[in-house]
Write a protein that holds these residues in place. Structure first.
Motif, mmCIF file in Angstrom:
data_model
loop_
_atom_site.group_PDB
_atom_site.id
_atom_site.type_symbol
_atom_site.label_atom_id
_atom_site.label_comp_id
_atom_site.label_asym_id
_atom_site.label_seq_id
_atom_site.Cartn_x
_atom_site.Cartn_y
_atom_site.Cartn_z
ATOM 1 N N THR A 194 0.898 -1.249 0.027
ATOM 2 C CA THR A 194 0.000 0.121 -0.168
ATOM 3 C C THR A 194 0.676 1.399 0.113
ATOM 4 O OG1 THR A 194 -0.149 -0.112 2.396
ATOM 5 C CG2 THR A 194 -2.114 -1.169 1.238
ATOM 6 N N PRO A 195 1.612 1.608 -1.063
ATOM 7 C CA PRO A 195 2.413 2.616 -1.171
ATOM 8 C C PRO A 195 1.356 4.028 -1.061
ATOM 9 C CG PRO A 195 2.241 1.673 -3.186
ATOM 10 C CD PRO A 195 1.817 0.742 -2.369
ATOM 11 N N LEU A 196 2.059 5.322 -0.394
ATOM 12 C CA LEU A 196 1.250 6.216 -0.444
ATOM 13 C C LEU A 196 0.775 6.672 -1.776
ATOM 14 C CD1 LEU A 196 3.426 8.378 2.229
ATOM 15 C CD2 LEU A 196 0.920 7.322 2.632
ATOM 16 N N GLU A 197 1.572 6.462 -2.819
ATOM 17 C CA GLU A 197 1.408 7.057 -4.226
ATOM 18 C C GLU A 197 0.997 5.606 -5.019
ATOM 19 O OE1 GLU A 197 3.570 9.298 -7.774
ATOM 20 O OE2 GLU A 197 4.685 7.811 -6.542
ATOM 21 N N PRO A 198 -0.367 5.630 -5.551
ATOM 22 C CA PRO A 198 -0.672 4.484 -6.420
ATOM 23 C C PRO A 198 -0.115 4.848 -7.760
ATOM 24 C CG PRO A 198 -2.626 5.593 -5.383
ATOM 25 C CD PRO A 198 -1.420 6.365 -5.351
ATOM 26 N N LEU A 199 -0.170 3.649 -8.856
ATOM 27 C CA LEU A 199 0.455 3.918 -10.009
ATOM 28 C C LEU A 199 0.165 4.966 -10.700
ATOM 29 C CD1 LEU A 199 -0.103 0.009 -10.947
ATOM 30 C CD2 LEU A 199 1.441 0.987 -9.510
ATOM 31 N N ALA A 200 1.053 5.649 -11.670
ATOM 32 C CA ALA A 200 0.692 6.746 -12.372
ATOM 33 C C ALA A 200 1.593 6.878 -13.536
ATOM 34 C CB ALA A 200 1.168 7.981 -11.523
ATOM 35 N N CYS A 201 1.116 7.348 -14.784
ATOM 36 C CA CYS A 201 2.006 7.729 -15.768
ATOM 37 C C CYS A 201 1.350 8.531 -16.769
ATOM 38 C CB CYS A 201 2.237 6.224 -16.591
ATOM 39 S SG CYS A 201 0.751 5.452 -17.320
ATOM 40 N N ILE A 202 2.222 9.298 -17.513
ATOM 41 C CA ILE A 202 1.959 10.131 -18.646
ATOM 42 C C ILE A 202 2.621 9.621 -20.045
ATOM 43 C CG2 ILE A 202 2.136 12.240 -19.319
ATOM 44 C CD1 ILE A 202 2.152 13.551 -16.600
ATOM 45 N N ALA A 203 1.961 9.553 -20.884
ATOM 46 C CA ALA A 203 2.619 8.969 -22.326
ATOM 47 C C ALA A 203 2.654 10.227 -23.142
ATOM 48 C CB ALA A 203 1.964 7.764 -22.648
ATOM 49 N N GLY A 270 -2.966 11.584 -30.483
ATOM 50 C CA GLY A 270 -1.902 12.577 -30.932
ATOM 51 C C GLY A 270 -1.708 13.568 -29.897
ATOM 52 N N ARG A 271 -1.854 13.389 -28.650
ATOM 53 C CA ARG A 271 -1.608 14.251 -27.487
ATOM 54 C C ARG A 271 -1.346 13.637 -26.277
ATOM 55 N NH1 ARG A 271 -7.277 17.749 -27.445
ATOM 56 N NH2 ARG A 271 -6.438 18.577 -25.592
ATOM 57 N N PRO A 272 -0.554 14.083 -25.443
ATOM 58 C CA PRO A 272 -0.078 13.633 -24.164
ATOM 59 C C PRO A 272 -1.182 13.086 -23.335
ATOM 60 C CG PRO A 272 1.038 15.674 -24.300
ATOM 61 C CD PRO A 272 -0.262 15.760 -25.476
ATOM 62 N N VAL A 273 -1.209 11.824 -22.689
ATOM 63 C CA VAL A 273 -2.176 11.383 -21.759
ATOM 64 C C VAL A 273 -1.688 10.899 -20.454
ATOM 65 C CG1 VAL A 273 -4.045 9.688 -21.582
ATOM 66 C CG2 VAL A 273 -3.629 10.337 -23.842
ATOM 67 N N LYS A 274 -2.383 11.445 -19.382
ATOM 68 C CA LYS A 274 -1.932 11.017 -17.986
ATOM 69 C C LYS A 274 -3.187 10.140 -17.550
ATOM 70 C CE LYS A 274 -0.881 14.251 -14.929
ATOM 71 N NZ LYS A 274 -0.757 15.477 -13.723
ATOM 72 N N TRP A 275 -2.575 9.126 -16.755
ATOM 73 C CA TRP A 275 -3.393 8.188 -16.002
ATOM 74 C C TRP A 275 -2.898 8.198 -14.566
ATOM 75 C CZ3 TRP A 275 -1.997 3.481 -13.885
ATOM 76 C CH2 TRP A 275 -2.909 2.673 -13.368
ATOM 77 N N ILE A 276 -3.839 8.194 -13.500
ATOM 78 C CA ILE A 276 -3.552 8.133 -12.127
ATOM 79 C C ILE A 276 -4.574 7.258 -11.576
ATOM 80 C CG2 ILE A 276 -3.216 9.473 -10.078
ATOM 81 C CD1 ILE A 276 -1.191 10.561 -12.088
ATOM 82 N N GLU A 277 -3.757 5.990 -11.055
ATOM 83 C CA GLU A 277 -4.689 5.207 -10.340
ATOM 84 C C GLU A 277 -5.229 5.750 -8.926
ATOM 85 O OE1 GLU A 277 -3.817 0.579 -9.668
ATOM 86 O OE2 GLU A 277 -2.381 1.905 -8.357
ATOM 87 N N ASP A 278 -6.687 5.137 -8.816
ATOM 88 C CA ASP A 278 -7.356 5.602 -7.447
ATOM 89 C C ASP A 278 -6.890 4.547 -6.626
ATOM 90 O OD1 ASP A 278 -9.294 3.776 -7.580
ATOM 91 O OD2 ASP A 278 -10.462 5.411 -8.341
ATOM 92 N N ARG A 279 -7.107 4.538 -5.147
ATOM 93 C CA ARG A 279 -6.875 3.576 -4.086
ATOM 94 C C ARG A 279 -7.729 2.384 -4.269
ATOM 95 N NH1 ARG A 279 -2.335 2.817 -1.726
ATOM 96 N NH2 ARG A 279 -2.386 5.023 -1.547
ATOM 97 N N SER A 280 -8.941 2.543 -4.792
ATOM 98 C CA SER A 280 -9.649 1.244 -4.693
ATOM 99 C C SER A 280 -9.315 0.521 -5.863
ATOM 100 C CB SER A 280 -11.302 1.780 -4.922
ATOM 101 O OG SER A 280 -11.729 1.971 -4.024
ATOM 102 N N GLU A 281 -8.628 1.188 -7.205
ATOM 103 C CA GLU A 281 -8.233 0.474 -8.235
ATOM 104 C C GLU A 281 -7.031 -0.225 -7.889
ATOM 105 O OE1 GLU A 281 -8.579 2.558 -12.596
ATOM 106 O OE2 GLU A 281 -8.077 4.107 -10.867
ATOM 107 N N HIS A 282 -6.261 0.368 -6.994
ATOM 108 C CA HIS A 282 -4.965 -0.254 -6.496
ATOM 109 C C HIS A 282 -5.000 -1.423 -5.687
ATOM 110 C CE1 HIS A 282 -0.641 0.269 -5.721
ATOM 111 N NE2 HIS A 282 -0.919 -0.155 -4.359
#
Length: 815
Positions: A194-203, A270-282
């Motif tokens: 249970t890390p404080l920060e869930p999964l996250a990425c930008i492409a 054709g644009r940058p995309v950010k995805w941030i996981e929420d706690r329930s997803e994690h």
């Protein structure tokens, strides 16, 4: 080791100021021009066939720019290559970033949308139509192993996806000559870090250059780099890893799926995309530690000496084959723990179920191996009516036996295990506690103490898994490689570039201490470049915030680069001062000539010459003051790659620690109160005591919480019942005991500074220590602790079922 000014001291943290002042730079802090926000549609079913997916209504929703369905994933990407943990599959299983034909666990990604804001994306997600054909759910590993059970993967024909045996020494002879055979059944549950920060990425994809750049909080850049190239067929991939809010293994494997999904949305839009996981997803889908069941047999002599050990292991690996053997193969790292037994066999079964896939988790199988050893040691002591301390003592590897080779090929570099045991007994005042315990039992109180010991391996060997998969077609390499670059700037300061990302373990602080001692400059004058950038960092296969790699590969690389730079500085300074470089010394950012306090040249002066004054450079001198060093372990020859005997050096250094837990059990509620928790640890040369102790505090707190109740619970339909931190049962700071730490360092003869591992540390022995202490507390009731977690309900049930001490463990006399 020579006398040092900074190594071995607690110095001012280089990371803490920016984090406590809110200046940390995490993935979610990054904003790119025109960036979209992604959300992921997940399966509500534990097991179902996907009949159809229609995303057209979602694409028509205001603000939505792109969507990805299983059909898109199948047409636009290739499956991930089977990794080192899936090489034993009878038939290859194609794994993609999303489910394709079936969903196999609740929360498995099915589709995704990207919109101008997260709210619009979430609204659009509800418009995606998915038709499922529910299939029978197999949520229990025992049920999954039955021949009549519905297979998760039709290609395999069975849910026992892998079965294998490793044996070292002469196990059958050891059991034939034993005075006693002691057997036990043990179990460890599913849990998380249970890390404080869930999964996250930008492409972000640049079409003209055909280059994909991702910003991701991954622990192992190689896994992301390879996954993107494999899945998308791209050659030019850049992986940037900024600050990470905790990893612990959670951000190594399954995170690659989400990076590919996010990248597909970036390619489509054709644009940058950010995805941030929420706690329930994690909690439901970011990966769990493996539920493990063990049948253990120990062949022993009357004095408690263990002649041999047999273990049959069943691992519930969830709904994926990607990490099929990860918890089994990691037991090679601490297969014999601190003990000198030479005959041991392991039989493993990896069982797929309709639960979340398993991933590495602080220790990755090693807490299970330590649990096996320390539980069976207690059981042997009880069987033979011996002290559990003396049973351990008679089996310990002795100081004069180091370097010590284990039967499976590990080489323990240094240690004094009896001294660790003696020191923790003294610290906890063991004999005095026993007197107090006798009085407490007369008063009806249930006090207990558990004393255990365990090794902490460090520095992973990439060839380890060939021991169980000698037929592996594409080998993962061998040993480990990682680099560091150091540059003396024109102004006399130093810039340090590491080959690995930092997940909060003070890498910037400790590496600066090492460089400062070698180059005679204050740590404050050294800046460490962040974030990790695959285009710039000197990284190799060991560039991983996992496997306790940092102390070996990163410190080794930093030490090597700093030593090379020192040599180059002295050559240039010797020429400038007209003095033999061997006679020069470096102090406080200047090179000094012997016998003259004023005859010196500063780093700033050398920087100006090296980058701008060729006339003052010696003949043949390479301009600039920058060095790169790639470290490989220099003592790895024996068993680096396993042969026919399956022996392998799974890891290269071996810390160790003795733990003592004192508990009181509430008879009415089953609540376990940890009154004291003591650790005496050997981490070799301690570079920064505060940092090492911080690792011990955190890993012990995690292991204690795991033992006392945190964990995942599924119902028979494969639905996760512990989706929130409240339901999951994470211990609070109030419930976490004070961790008392002492050091008993025995430097390694194999590493640059004598340093050994410290990152996984107390998470390995602590579950066993709590189990031992609780069993000791409940001894008057005849209770035996065989399973974790020891939640209040579980302990209360043990008390209720004890029936005055009639609970029995199995003892089988040898023939």
């Amino acid at each position: 080791m020579a006398e040092t000014k900074y190594v071995g001291k607690t110095t001012r943290s280089k990371e803490a100021p920016r984090h406590v002042s809110g200046r940390g730079n995490f993935v979610d802090d990054l904003v790119l021009r025109g960036m979209l926000h992604a959300v992921i549609l997940r399966s509500p079913h534990a097991h179902a066939r996907i009949v159809s997916v229609d995303a057209e209504p979602a694409l028509k929703h205001p603000g939505v720019v792109a969507a990805v369905t299983p059909a898109d994933v199948l047409s636009m990407t290739r499956p991930f290559k089977p990794g080192r943990y899936a090489a034993g599959l009878r038939k290859p299983i194609a794994e993609y970033a999303t489910a394709i034909d079936k969903v196999r666990y609740v929360g498995e990604p099915v589709a995704a949308v990207a919109a101008r804001d997260r709210g619009s994306a979430e609204d659009a997600l509800e418009l995606i139509s998915v038709e499922y054909e529910p299939l029978p759910v197999v949520a229990d590993p025992a049920e999954a192993m039955r021949p009549t059970s519905t297979p998760l993967f039709d290609e395999l024909g069975s849910n026992v996806a892998w079965k294998g045996v490793l044996a070292y020494g002469n196990v059958e002879t050891a059991f034939a000559v034993a005075d006693q055979i002691v057997t036990e059944r043990l179990k460890i549950h599913r849990y998380s870090s249970t890390p404080l920060e869930p999964l996250a990425c930008i492409a972000s994809f640049d079409a003209p250059s055909n280059k994909l750049t991702v910003w991701v909080n991954a622990q192992v850049p190689e896994n992301i780099y390879d996954a993107l190239r494999e899945a998308l067929g791209l050659e030019d991939v850049r992986v940037i890893i900024p600050d990470i809010g905790g990893g612990f293994g959670q951000k190594i494997y399954l995170i690659r799926k989400y990076v590919v999904i996010t990248s597909l949305l970036a390619l489509r839009s054709g644009r940058p995309v950010k995805w941030i996981e929420d706690r329930s997803e994690h909690m439901m889908a970011a990966g769990h530690s493996c539920e493990q069941e063990f049948e253990v047999e120990a062949a022993v002599k009357r004095d408690g000496t263990v002649l041999g050990l047999k273990v049959k292991e069943v691992d519930d690996v969830g709904g994926s084959t990607a990490t099929l053997t990860i918890h089994f193969t990691n037991k090679l790292n601490n297969l014999t723990n601190t003990y000198k037994v030479q005959n041991i066999s392991m039989e493993g079964h990896a069982v797929v179920t309709n639960r979340c896939p398993v991933i590495p988790n602080r220790g990755i199988g090693k807490p299970g191996m330590c649990f096996i050893w320390e539980r069976i040691m207690d059981r042997i002591a009880e069987t033979l009516n011996l002290s559990p301390i003396e049973v351990r003592r008679v089996n310990l590897v002795l100081p004069e036996q180091f370097p010590y080779t284990t039967p499976n090929g590990n080489v323990y570099d240094s240690g004094d295990y009896p001294a660790l045991l003696d020191q923790v007994l003294k610290k906890v005042d063991y004999e005095k506690f026993r007197e107090e315990q006798r009085q407490a039992r007369d008063d009806g109180r249930l006090l207990g103490i558990g004393v255990v010991i365990g090794v902490e391996p460090g520095g992973r060997n990439a060839a380890r898994d060939l021991a169980i998969f000698p037929e592996m077609k594409e080998t993962p390499g061998s040993g480990g490689v990682n680099g560091a670059t150091i540059k003396l700037e024109k102004n006399g300061t130093l810039a340090l570039f590491l080959g690995s990302p930092n997940c909060g373990q003070s890498h910037e602080t400790t590496t600066a201490q090492v460089v400062a001692d070698i180059l005679g400059i204050a740590p404050e004058q050294i800046s460490t470049s962040t974030p990790f950038d695959s285009d710039l960092a000197p990284w190799g296969v060991a560039a991983a915030n996992s496997g306790n790699n940092f102390h070996l590969y990163d410190i080794g690389a930093v030490h090597g680069a700093a030593t090379r730079l020192r040599e180059k500085i002295l050559v240039l300074a010797g020429h400038v001062l007209n003095v033999n470089p061997a006679e020069l010394t470096i102090e406080e950012g200047a090179v000094h000539a012997p016998g003259s306090p004023i005859k010196k040249v500063t780093f700033a002066e050398l920087g100006k010459i090296a980058y701008g004054n060729q006339a003052l450079m010696p003949q043949g001198f390479e301009a600039g003051l920058q060095t790169t060093f790639y470290y490989t372990f220099p003592h790895a020859d024996t068993n680096l790659v396993p042969g026919a005997d399956r022996k392998v050096r799974a890891q290269f250094t071996f810390s160790a620690a003795a733990h003592a837990a004192v508990v009181e059990v509430d008879r009415a509620t089953g609540k376990v109160h940890v009154l004291r928790y003591c650790i005496v640890s050997d981490n070799g040369t301690v570079i920064n005591p505060q940092v090492v102790e911080g690792q011990a505090y955190g890993s012990a707190a995690h292991g204690i919480s795991v033992a006392l109740g945190e964990g995942f619970i599924y119902n028979s339909d494969g639905q996760l019942l512990t989706l929130t931190l409240t339901d999951y049962g994470k211990s609070s700071t109030i419930e976490t005991p004070k961790i008392e730490v002492e050091h008993h360092p025995v430097p390694s003869p194999f590493t640059a500074l004598g340093q050994k591992a410290a990152g996984e540390g107390a998470a390995i022995p602590s579950p066993a220590a709590i189990a031992s202490a609780v069993e000791d507390a409940l001894r008057p009731l005849g209770v035996r602790v065989r399973e974790l977690p020891l939640s209040p309900e579980a302990v209360w049930q043990l008390i209720e079922k004890s029936q005055g001490g009639n609970s029995k463990f199995e003892i089988r006399n040898s023939k």
